[in-house]
Design an enzyme around this catalytic site. Structure first.
Site, PDB file in Angstrom:
ATOM      1  N   ASP A   1      -1.268  18.173  30.268  1.00 24.67           N
ATOM      2  CA  ASP A   1      -1.234  18.725  31.610  1.00 24.67           C
ATOM      3  C   ASP A   1      -0.169  19.815  31.742  1.00 24.67           C
ATOM      4  OD1 ASP A   1      -1.902  18.501  34.564  1.00 24.67           O
ATOM      5  OD2 ASP A   1       0.240  18.040  34.615  1.00 24.67           O
TER       6      ASP A   1
ATOM      7  N   GLU B   1      -3.804  22.498  29.274  1.00 24.13           N
ATOM      8  CA  GLU B   1      -3.841  23.224  30.540  1.00 24.13           C
ATOM      9  C   GLU B   1      -2.638  24.149  30.506  1.00 24.13           C
ATOM     10  OE1 GLU B   1      -3.951  22.663  35.383  1.00 24.13           O
ATOM     11  OE2 GLU B   1      -2.826  21.238  34.170  1.00 24.13           O
TER      12      GLU B   1
END
Length: 607
Positions: free
Chosen positions: A273, A306
């Site tokens: 993330d 990400e």
């Protein structure tokens, strides 16, 4: 426009942590008992707590900052906590919580051996993003395992679980976790999670896990009390002081977490993330250590970033065409461009795509170059990367949750546009990802939720309200933002499995399954060969991309518009179409929201 792949010499990888390397964080079980360990460099003394027993002083071994206590006779299932003075807290490397994140930690027995290989190669992946708590009525690992045949039969080859590290309460997207080694207690036990992964493998599904190493949740994170060096107040993130990746022990904590998921639980890969929020010194080293550790454990681990910086070097391929570090970036730009074209929304970060959405779509499809949005402005172009270095999608948890009321596209778009969007995502050579239920045009919303208590409640509510205002302004009068702290908000996000039985949902699912079959039959054999570059042609409303490989070329021609379109280009027989596409001697014409895909031989004619 034509792009060719350049040769690239990778840098040596840093050392990683192997599956056989002993854990430094967390308890160690043996035949005679268990060794409990805590890294607490801010403390002068620490205690081990066991139920109904007096506190046990912990010893200070030679390694700086560590405390240890060996207890004879304890077995798996033993509850324990640590304490500093009057302050008690869970093990930061707890493998299981008895109840919630602020309660007792639990000793867990070892798992069976895991596989040294991922169950799928990266180019085979068709990904379903899944939130465990809302994927089934029960919201548990066990219930999801029972539903996995649906995803396999729909045409998915892999699933990606949103974060499952233990978080406060029982309702959360997962990004407020505070105990990243312990599966969320409300979802089930560690054994049930391992059974979920094993069941997926039986069905031919690879399993990825979304992991959060850029912050801890704002509630019940006790690490600053006993390990202040874990964070760096000189570097701030959207969640507060940055994780201090300059400290080797902090990096090791997360590297051992990588090992836990890939080795102990046998996950096939990880999605990291928001790595652009790795702010401190040591961040670049850490990213390379993450990939190296994963690949020491599973050489072909499926590793996704990400990363709004789109750092090209992180997903470069070597001379053997294999990724040297990570497999792919999430391609937010392809979502933003297609979303603007399909919905005409232009608020917030969509504004940078509203002026020239076709140009943005062309860039994102052909070579993954960032569309210079407010998020990606000024970053280096990651050109010359193969398409599989990007994960493409038209919906995910963020993009649905960012809508005022968490509505899905199926609430507003007709089946014609939804089918078009699925077609161009599934039949491009980028790795396609869909959000659970999207395969059948389900309408269950997915608003942001998390039952965080205390002084942050009002701040969280206000933050969601401001975000909706920034994105949509007054464009959606009368639509209210669901209370993110209400249990009812998560309840409305649960998939309605009865909806799959409706005729229109069954028909949509059948069309999705056919696309997956066409991808497997026509695109996968092509993308095993070396990638050579891309070419594009564009008209007022239509676009075609040719991706060239050593064994041939894939062409995807599309009209992402409510108006008819046309392209002048050489056309071969299409293996798939959506909408009305007419092939002529000089090109092809499109009805609205239509597209075609075909394969060309090794030496395609120039556009």
């Amino acid at each position: 426009m034509k792009l060719d792949v350049n040769d690239w010499a990778p840098e040596p990888r840093p050392a990683g942590i192997a599956a056989s390397t002993p854990y430094r964080f967390g308890p160690v079980l043996s035949e005679g008992g268990a060794l409990f360990r805590l890294w607490a460099p801010s403390l002068g003394a620490a205690q081990l707590l066991l139920p109904d027993q007096p506190p046990i002083p912990m010893n200070v071994p030679e390694e700086e900052g560590w405390f240890e206590a060996f207890v004879e006779g304890v077995k798996p299932g033993q509850h324990y906590r640590f304490a500093a003075g009057d302050h008690a807290f869970a093990d930061p490397a707890s493998r299981m919580q008895a109840m919630d994140a602020d309660g007792w930690s639990v000793l867990v027995d070892a798992f069976p051996p895991s596989s040294p290989n991922a169950r799928r190669s990266w180019h085979e992946v068709v990904l379903a993003e899944i939130h465990v708590g809302t994927a089934t009525p029960e919201g548990t690992f066990r219930a999801l395992a029972e539903r996995l045949p649906h995803f396999a039969e729909a045409g998915y080859t892999a699933i990606e679980l949103m974060p499952i590290g233990d978080f406060p309460g029982s309702v959360n997207w997962g990004y407020d976790g505070v105990l990243p080694f312990a599966p969320e207690a409300s979802y089930g036990t560690p054994a049930e999670l391992r059974s979920l992964v094993d069941r997926a493998h039986e069905l031919g599904l690879a399993v990825l896990l979304d992991v959060v190493y850029n912050h801890f949740g704002p509630v019940e994170n006790h690490i600053p009390l006993y390990a202040g060096v874990f964070f760096d107040a000189h570097e701030m993130t959207p969640w507060g002081p940055a994780v201090n990746l300059a400290h080797p022990m902090v990096r090791r904590y997360f590297l051992e977490n990588v090992r836990l998921w890939l080795s102990d639980y046998d996950f096939d890969g990880l999605r990291f993330d928001a790595v652009h929020e790795y702010r401190t010194a040591g961040a670049d080293t850490f990213k390379r250590e993450l990939a190296t550790t994963a690949r020491v454990i599973k050489a072909d681990a499926l590793l996704v970033l990400e990363n709004l910086n789109y750092d090209a070097d992180l997903v470069r391929r070597g001379s053997d065409c294999r990724p040297m570090l990570f497999d792919a970036h999430w391609n937010d730009d392809i979502h933003h461009a297609l979303h603007v074209l399909a919905t005409e929304q232009s608020g917030g970060y969509y504004g940078a795509f509203a002026a020239e959405p076709m140009t943005r779509a062309r860039e994102a499809f052909s070579n993954g170059v960032p569309g210079r949005s407010a998020e990606t402005a000024g970053q280096g172009d990651p050109a010359h990367l193969p398409p599989e270095a990007f994960v493409s999608f038209i919906q995910n948890h963020d993009q649905i949750g960012n809508q005022i009321d968490g509505r899905r596209l199926a609430t507003e778009l007709d089946a014609e546009r939804l089918d078009f969007l699925h077609f161009v995502i599934m039949l491009s050579p980028q790795i396609p990802m869909f959000f659970m239920g999207e395969e059948a045009h389900l309408r269950s919303p997915f608003p942001f939720f998390g039952d965080l208590k205390g002084h942050l409640a009002d701040e969280i509510r206000e933050g969601r309200r401001r975000q909706a205002q920034d994105l949509f302004g007054d464009a959606a009068p009368g639509i209210e933002t669901p209370d993110p702290l209400s249990v009812d908000t998560m309840a409305m996000a649960k998939l309605d499995w009865a909806e799959f039985d409706r005729p229109e949902r069954r028909e949509a699912l059948a069309r999705f399954r056919e696309l997956a079959e066409r991808r497997a039959a026509h695109i996968l054999p092509l993308t095993t060969a070396r990638y050579l570059g891309s070419e594009t042609i564009e008209s007022a409303t239509s676009l075609a991309i040719r991706w060239r490989y050593a064994e041939g070329a894939l062409v995807l021609a599309m009209n992402p518009s409510p108006n008819p379109g046309a392209l002048d280009m050489a056309v071969l027989s299409a293996f798939a179409t959506t909408g009305d596409v007419v092939f002529t001697a000089t090109g092809l014409s499109f009805s609205r929201w239509s597209a075609a895909a075909w394969i060309e031989p090794v030496e395609p004619s120039s556009m």
